[in-house]
Design an enzyme around this catalytic site. Structure first.
Site, PDB file in Angstrom:
ATOM      1  N   LYS A 186       0.936  -1.193  -0.519  1.00  0.00           N
ATOM      2  CA  LYS A 186       0.217  -0.033  -0.169  1.00  0.00           C
ATOM      3  C   LYS A 186       1.110   1.760  -0.389  1.00  0.00           C
ATOM      4  CE  LYS A 186      -0.746   0.270   5.051  1.00  0.00           C
ATOM      5  NZ  LYS A 186      -0.128   1.610   5.253  1.00  0.00           N
ATOM      6  N   THR A 187       2.113   0.888   0.428  1.00  0.00           N
ATOM      7  CA  THR A 187       3.025   2.361   0.807  1.00  0.00           C
ATOM      8  C   THR A 187       3.129   2.693  -0.129  1.00  0.00           C
ATOM      9  OG1 THR A 187       3.573   1.953   2.851  1.00  0.00           O
ATOM     10  CG2 THR A 187       4.386   3.934   1.689  1.00  0.00           C
TER      11      THR A 187
ATOM     12  N   ASP B  83      -3.654   7.142   4.445  1.00  0.00           N
ATOM     13  CA  ASP B  83      -3.517   5.933   4.633  1.00  0.00           C
ATOM     14  C   ASP B  83      -4.248   5.144   5.929  1.00  0.00           C
ATOM     15  OD1 ASP B  83      -1.642   3.847   4.461  1.00  0.00           O
ATOM     16  OD2 ASP B  83       0.039   4.258   5.184  1.00  0.00           O
ATOM     17  N   GLU B  84      -4.295   4.340   6.001  1.00  0.00           N
ATOM     18  CA  GLU B  84      -4.906   3.309   7.127  1.00  0.00           C
ATOM     19  C   GLU B  84      -6.088   4.102   7.769  1.00  0.00           C
ATOM     20  OE1 GLU B  84      -2.998   0.959   8.281  1.00  0.00           O
ATOM     21  OE2 GLU B  84      -0.719   1.396   8.502  1.00  0.00           O
TER      22      GLU B  84
ATOM     23  N   GLN C 189      -7.905  -5.232   9.092  1.00  0.00           N
ATOM     24  CA  GLN C 189      -6.668  -4.425  10.482  1.00  0.00           C
ATOM     25  C   GLN C 189      -7.261  -3.654  11.438  1.00  0.00           C
ATOM     26  OE1 GLN C 189      -2.635  -5.159   9.052  1.00  0.00           O
ATOM     27  NE2 GLN C 189      -3.576  -5.157   7.018  1.00  0.00           N
TER      28      GLN C 189
ATOM     29  N   ARG D 208       1.897 -10.783  10.020  1.00  0.00           N
ATOM     30  CA  ARG D 208       3.385 -10.109  10.505  1.00  0.00           C
ATOM     31  C   ARG D 208       3.987 -11.081   9.488  1.00  0.00           C
ATOM     32  NH1 ARG D 208       1.415  -6.394   9.926  1.00  0.00           N
ATOM     33  NH2 ARG D 208      -0.419  -7.395   9.596  1.00  0.00           N
TER      34      ARG D 208
END
Length: 730
Positions: free
Chosen positions: A35-36, A220-221, A250, A604
């Protein structure tokens, strides 16, 4: 950079998001899906292909670390500085906005940001001044109440008490808190967003300016936004295009005010909304992703996506049933030691847990094994006492009316100013509705203190004035160094004996280094370097951590692990009542958030995921017996392997799926819990001397075999099995 080279490295879904039409877009970005990369390439695309100016773009994220990473990637992509781009956190952008429009926002020009500790101390002072019992009126709970109301966009006069005395008192405290902050030129974190939001409401002309300026807003997020952040972004995006990037799977910060519903509201508030899903994962193996996908599918009302990878299936997810938390810790440490012997670095290993209290036993096992470790999210640099002392001196130099800073350092180091003098200062400030600094000068002028107190307060005020006068033409680092020396903070901690004092001196020296390395990115030449640095320190408190050069295992809560990745992950303590947490098990919404937290923990892991649970666990001082977590039952059998130790020590053996249930994903574990004496773990037995007990453990064989039994009268005892004369309890 050529346009082709900008998008060629992207996969199809990423390319679709980066080159999306100039309209409102929601990018559902799964864990490890890049995503970044999409965000930075989208900005580069807008600048290079669509010919927008950096002046027209606003990018908002949730941590300074993420914002700095975005800036770095953009500069690498573009080949020029991103100084004209507004890239930052919600609070950072709000702070920048309020610095420019401080008058319109009804703030003092040199307003300062107060951190959580300063806010707590201010609220505690109010509680004491009102004569309230701190046990009944917890400053921590009041702090949460105030921040929660601010996050909801509510001022004291907008809160209805409905005749409730308790609510009315909370509102009164909130009101007094606001008066002190306004008088002192202080804003807390929640206030930054609330003031920025109110600026849109009270000054539509300013709102219109930014609506027309920022043609493209990227957030973002997005699943972590709260009510005030959503309203603020919605207002600013009315004339431009919004790209919201997030993952509803998330969303794990509901307890902090985040509203997962905001992602669903986008379809209504920003219609027509184009939805693009990033589902290709570049982090984890196929088996880890299959387990995570199956787990999260048990949540309802998802926007929906399914992670996949071109990578191999990889190793199965290991599942270990421990007898107790000590056995669990030993198993994890042994596995880490095995990995290290195979040339795997300790820092590639992470142990994740639901509760901070779980770390103690894990730490003990690591220490005993001589394995270095680090608690991720421990006390951060700007939160350390000596650093806060130094920053408060600097805050007073920048703003005399900062009550929190004044109160913290007026007698630090000790200069003979006691509680009675402080009480007089507070009472005068309250009666006259002035700051503590103004109160001090008023009392000095009117000679209303004892001669000793008067002299001490006068010396303190003179000290602050002298520091400002003597450092007027110095650089930020020289100002800081001079302040530490003249205030005698350095001397104070150098005189503190032992390693602690030395560590504090080193931290203060590191603060000077931080000011030397500080680069002001506010973009506002009217803000002094000192004010800008103090704002940055407050905004980054709790995020920036110094990295160690040594190799270490990383321990952290699942909430702390979000956004991180590790080749080897141990997910410990998957038991009903612990994870999912006892407080969430009866609430469907909270239970779904717990499942999302487990999903975050699983994703993770890059190469290997190990899940552990214990039959019995001593936590919070109590010994508890819990069933394995439902999250284990929700994993598909084909991605799991049961770990069976090659040892004569018996362990608890569970059927992970209760009887008479559907979708029995985990087959019954073979019954090997019996030892050669015929005893079974968890079995109730009678002893001729100690009475009734429970079999806890068994080790050895033949004549040396021993059994551990917990008796109600005398506690746990190890007995030689051949001579114990244990009989099954009836």
């Amino acid at each position: 950079m050529e346009i082709a080279s900008l998008i060629d490295p992207l996969n199809d879904a990423q390319r679709k998001a980066v080159t999306a039409p100039l309209e409102n877009v929601l990018v559902l970005a799964g864990a490890g899906s890049g995503k970044t990369r999409v965000l930075t390439h989208r900005i580069a695309w807008l600048l290079k292909s669509e010919n927008y100016s950096p002046f027209n773009i606003l990018a908002v994220t949730f941590t300074n670390k993420a914002a700095n990473e975005m800036r770095g990637r953009l500069e690498s992509l573009l080949g020029f500085s991103t100084q004209n781009l507004w890239v930052g956190t919600f609070h950072g952008i709000a702070h920048r906005l309020l610095r420019i429009h401080w008058q319109e926002a009804n703030l003092s020009e040199n307003f300062q940001i107060m951190d959580s500790d300063d806010q707590y101390r201010t609220i505690r002072r109010i509680v004491i001044a009102m004569g309230l019992d701190e046990k009944q009126w917890s400053p921590k709970k009041i702090q949460w109440f105030i921040n929660h109301k601010k996050d909801g966009g509510l001022r004291p006069d907008q809160i209805k008490d409905n005749g409730d005395l308790h609510q009315r008192t909370l509102v009164r405290i909130y009101q007094q808190y606001e008066e002190i902050c306004q008088r002192s030129g202080l804003v807390d974190f929640a206030e930054l967003m609330l003031r920025a939001h109110e600026l849109w409401q009270t000054r539509p002309d300013i709102l219109l300016h930014y609506q027309e300026r920022f043609k493209h807003i990227l957030v973002d997020e997005f699943q972590d936004t709260n009510a005030i952040q959503y309203s603020w972004i919605t207002a600013m995006s009315k004339k431009g295009c919004l790209m919201a990037v997030g993952d509803d799977d998330q969303s794990i910060y509901g307890w902090r005010g985040a509203e997962i519903e905001n992602m669903k509201k986008l379809e209504k508030d920003f219609a027509p909304l184009k939805i693009i899903r990033l589902e290709q994962n570049y982090r984890s193996t196929g088996n880890i992703l299959k387990g995570a996908n199956t787990l999260i599918a048990n949540n309802t009302d998802r926007l929906g996506k399914n992670l996949w990878t071109d990578d191999s299936e990889g190793e199965l997810i290991s599942l270990y049933a421990a007898f107790n938390e000590i056995d669990e810790a030993r198993f994890i440490v042994d596995k880490i030691r095995e990995a290290y012997r195979e040339n795997i670095s300790y820092k590639d290993c992470a142990i994740l847990y639901r509760s901070n209290a779980q770390s103690r036993v894990l730490e003990e096992a690591l220490i005993q094994a001589g394995i270095p470790y680090r608690i991720y999210g421990g006390l951060r640099f700007f939160e350390r006492a000596e650093i806060k002392d130094a920053l408060c001196y600097l805050r007073l130099v920048a703003n005399r009316d900062d009550d929190s800073a004044f109160e913290r350092v007026i007698n630090m180091p000790t200069r003979g100013i006691g509680d009675q003098t402080l009480s007089t200062l507070r009472n005068t400030a309250k009666e006259q509705k002035i700051s503590l600094w103004q109160s001090a000068n008023l009392l000095i002028q009117n000679q209303q203190l004892s001669s000793r107190a008067l002299n001490a307060v006068q010396q303190f005020c003179d000290l602050i004035n002298t520091i400002q006068k003597e450092t007027r033409n110095l650089s930020l680092s020289e100002l800081t160094e001079h302040t530490l020396r003249v205030s005698r903070l350095l001397d104070h901690y150098q005189n503190e004996k032992g390693e602690k004092g030395q560590t504090r001196v080193e931290n203060l020296q590191e603060l000077i280094s931080a000011t030397k390395q500080f680069q002001d990115e506010s973009g506002n030449p009217e803000i002094s370097p000192l004010s800008s640095f103090l704002a940055t320190a407050a905004l980054e408190a709790g995020e920036t951590q110094s990295e160690f050069s040594s190799d270490y295992v990383q321990l952290m809560t699942l909430h702390s692990a979000k956004g991180l990745e590790f080749p080897f992950v141990f997910l410990a303590g998957l038991e009903e009542g612990l994870f999912p947490h006892q407080l969430s098990m009866e609430d469907p919404q909270k239970l779904m958030e717990e499942r999302r937290l487990c999903y975050v923990g699983m994703t993770r892991a890059m190469k290997k995921l190990t899940i552990t649970y214990a039959e019995t666990r001593r936590l919070y001082g109590n010994e508890t017996y819990h069933r394995p977590s439902r999250f284990i039952r929700e994993l598909p059998t084909e991605v799991l392997e049961e770990v069976r130790l090659r040892t004569q020590i018996s362990r608890p053996v569970y059927n992970a799926q209760p009887k008479n249930t559907q979708n029995n994903n985990i087959s019954r574990i073979p019954d090997s819990s019996h030892n050669e004496s015929g005893l079974q773990l968890g079995q109730r037995v009678n002893h001729p001397t100690f009475g009734e007990g429970i079999v806890l453990n068994y080790e050895g064989q033949g004549a040396s075999a021993r059994v551990q039994v917990k008796f109600g009268s005398t506690g746990a005892k190890w007995l030689v099995a051949a001579y114990a004369k244990l009989e099954p309890a009836t």
